[in-house]
Design an enzyme around this catalytic site. Sequence first.
Site, PDB file in Angstrom:
ATOM      1  CG  ASP A  33     -14.221 -25.347  34.330  1.00 48.55           C
ATOM      2  OD1 ASP A  33     -14.134 -26.450  34.481  1.00 48.55           O
ATOM      3  OD2 ASP A  33     -14.729 -24.925  33.445  1.00 48.55           O
ATOM      4  CB  ILE A  34     -15.823 -28.909  38.750  1.00 43.95           C
ATOM      5  CG1 ILE A  34     -16.976 -28.575  37.445  1.00 43.95           C
ATOM      6  CG2 ILE A  34     -15.907 -28.120  40.040  1.00 43.95           C
ATOM      7  CD1 ILE A  34     -17.723 -29.881  38.064  1.00 43.95           C
ATOM      8  CD  GLN A  96     -23.246 -20.625  26.071  1.00 41.39           C
ATOM      9  OE1 GLN A  96     -23.977 -20.400  24.621  1.00 41.39           O
ATOM     10  NE2 GLN A  96     -24.000 -19.950  27.209  1.00 41.39           N
ATOM     11  CG  HIS A 102     -19.430 -19.527  31.466  1.00 38.84           C
ATOM     12  ND1 HIS A 102     -20.389 -19.869  30.508  1.00 38.84           N
ATOM     13  CD2 HIS A 102     -18.322 -20.431  30.172  1.00 38.84           C
ATOM     14  CE1 HIS A 102     -20.400 -20.871  29.978  1.00 38.84           C
ATOM     15  NE2 HIS A 102     -19.054 -21.406  29.751  1.00 38.84           N
ATOM     16  CG  HIS A 104     -13.412 -21.164  29.771  1.00 44.57           C
ATOM     17  ND1 HIS A 104     -14.096 -22.432  30.254  1.00 44.57           N
ATOM     18  CD2 HIS A 104     -15.493 -20.745  28.905  1.00 44.57           C
ATOM     19  CE1 HIS A 104     -14.834 -22.866  29.225  1.00 44.57           C
ATOM     20  NE2 HIS A 104     -15.570 -21.735  28.904  1.00 44.57           N
TER      21      HIS A 104
HETATM   22  P1  AMP Z   1     -18.831 -23.804  28.251  1.00 44.72           P
HETATM   23  O1  AMP Z   1     -18.322 -25.613  27.683  1.00 44.72           O
HETATM   24  O2  AMP Z   1     -18.400 -22.851  27.852  1.00 44.72           O
HETATM   25  O3  AMP Z   1     -20.313 -23.702  28.295  1.00 44.72           O
HETATM   26  O4  AMP Z   1     -18.668 -24.689  29.816  1.00 44.72           O
HETATM   27  C1  AMP Z   1     -18.763 -24.212  30.987  1.00 44.72           C
HETATM   28  C2  AMP Z   1     -17.211 -25.415  31.835  1.00 44.72           C
HETATM   29  O5  AMP Z   1     -18.261 -24.633  33.513  1.00 44.72           O
HETATM   30  C3  AMP Z   1     -17.475 -26.331  31.748  1.00 44.72           C
HETATM   31  O6  AMP Z   1     -15.283 -26.164  31.384  1.00 44.72           O
HETATM   32  C4  AMP Z   1     -17.345 -27.650  33.133  1.00 44.72           C
HETATM   33  O7  AMP Z   1     -15.813 -27.517  33.334  1.00 44.72           O
HETATM   34  C5  AMP Z   1     -17.729 -25.919  33.632  1.00 44.72           C
HETATM   35  N1  AMP Z   1     -18.761 -26.563  35.001  1.00 44.72           N
HETATM   36  C6  AMP Z   1     -19.752 -26.730  35.152  1.00 44.72           C
HETATM   37  N2  AMP Z   1     -19.957 -27.204  36.095  1.00 44.72           N
HETATM   38  C7  AMP Z   1     -19.439 -26.516  37.114  1.00 44.72           C
HETATM   39  C8  AMP Z   1     -19.182 -26.412  38.362  1.00 44.72           C
HETATM   40  N3  AMP Z   1     -20.368 -26.765  39.081  1.00 44.72           N
HETATM   41  N4  AMP Z   1     -18.458 -25.151  39.692  1.00 44.72           N
HETATM   42  C9  AMP Z   1     -17.512 -25.110  37.936  1.00 44.72           C
HETATM   43  N5  AMP Z   1     -17.179 -25.443  36.970  1.00 44.72           N
HETATM   44  C10 AMP Z   1     -18.020 -26.120  36.687  1.00 44.72           C
END
Ligand code: AMP
Length: 137
Positions: A33-34, A96, A102, A104
């Site tokens: 996760d970034i 979300q 996905h 975590h």
């Molecule tokens: P959610 O908020 O549960 O939908 O999770 C989405 C997750 O994706 C968040 O924790 C973001 O930090 C992560 N995220 C968004 N863009 C990227 C990316 N390019 N690479 C890796 N993680 C990302």
Amino acid sequence: MNRPDDCLFCGIVAGTIPSQTVDSDERTISFMDINPATRGHALVVPKRHSTDLMDVDDEDLAASIAAARRLARRMDEVLQPDGFNVLNACRPAGWQTVFHYHLHVIPRYEDDPLKLPWIPRGGDEDEIAAIAEKLRT
Ligand code: AMP
């Protein structure tokens, strides 16, 4: 489900958007996760697009939790955390933000800053029973 052209995680699956991929199998990929909540926070994503928990294919759902546990076991060896949370956010009200289902995988450390996001306190027993009855029928 058809892959939306603007889906971020479909782009990561396709390799058109960069990621730090750490695991993959026939149905899933996992990447860092970034915006990590803790050191090592990663995501497990089915390769096939679905929006959220409600529409993910049963086999992709099973593959994603298996991949999450595989990753947690690997993190346990490499990062030696004190615990884990495996979390799914479903729909905006459920936090979300990326609409490709996905999980975590969040390694937890005794001294990390995360807090339980609710206050455990006794609920209304009648309401709990009434909801349980609705869910059963
Ligand atoms: P959610 O908020 O549960 O939908 O999770 C989405 C997750 O994706 C968040 O924790 C973001 O930090 C992560 N995220 C968004 N863009 C990227 C990316 N390019 N690479 C890796 N993680 C990302």
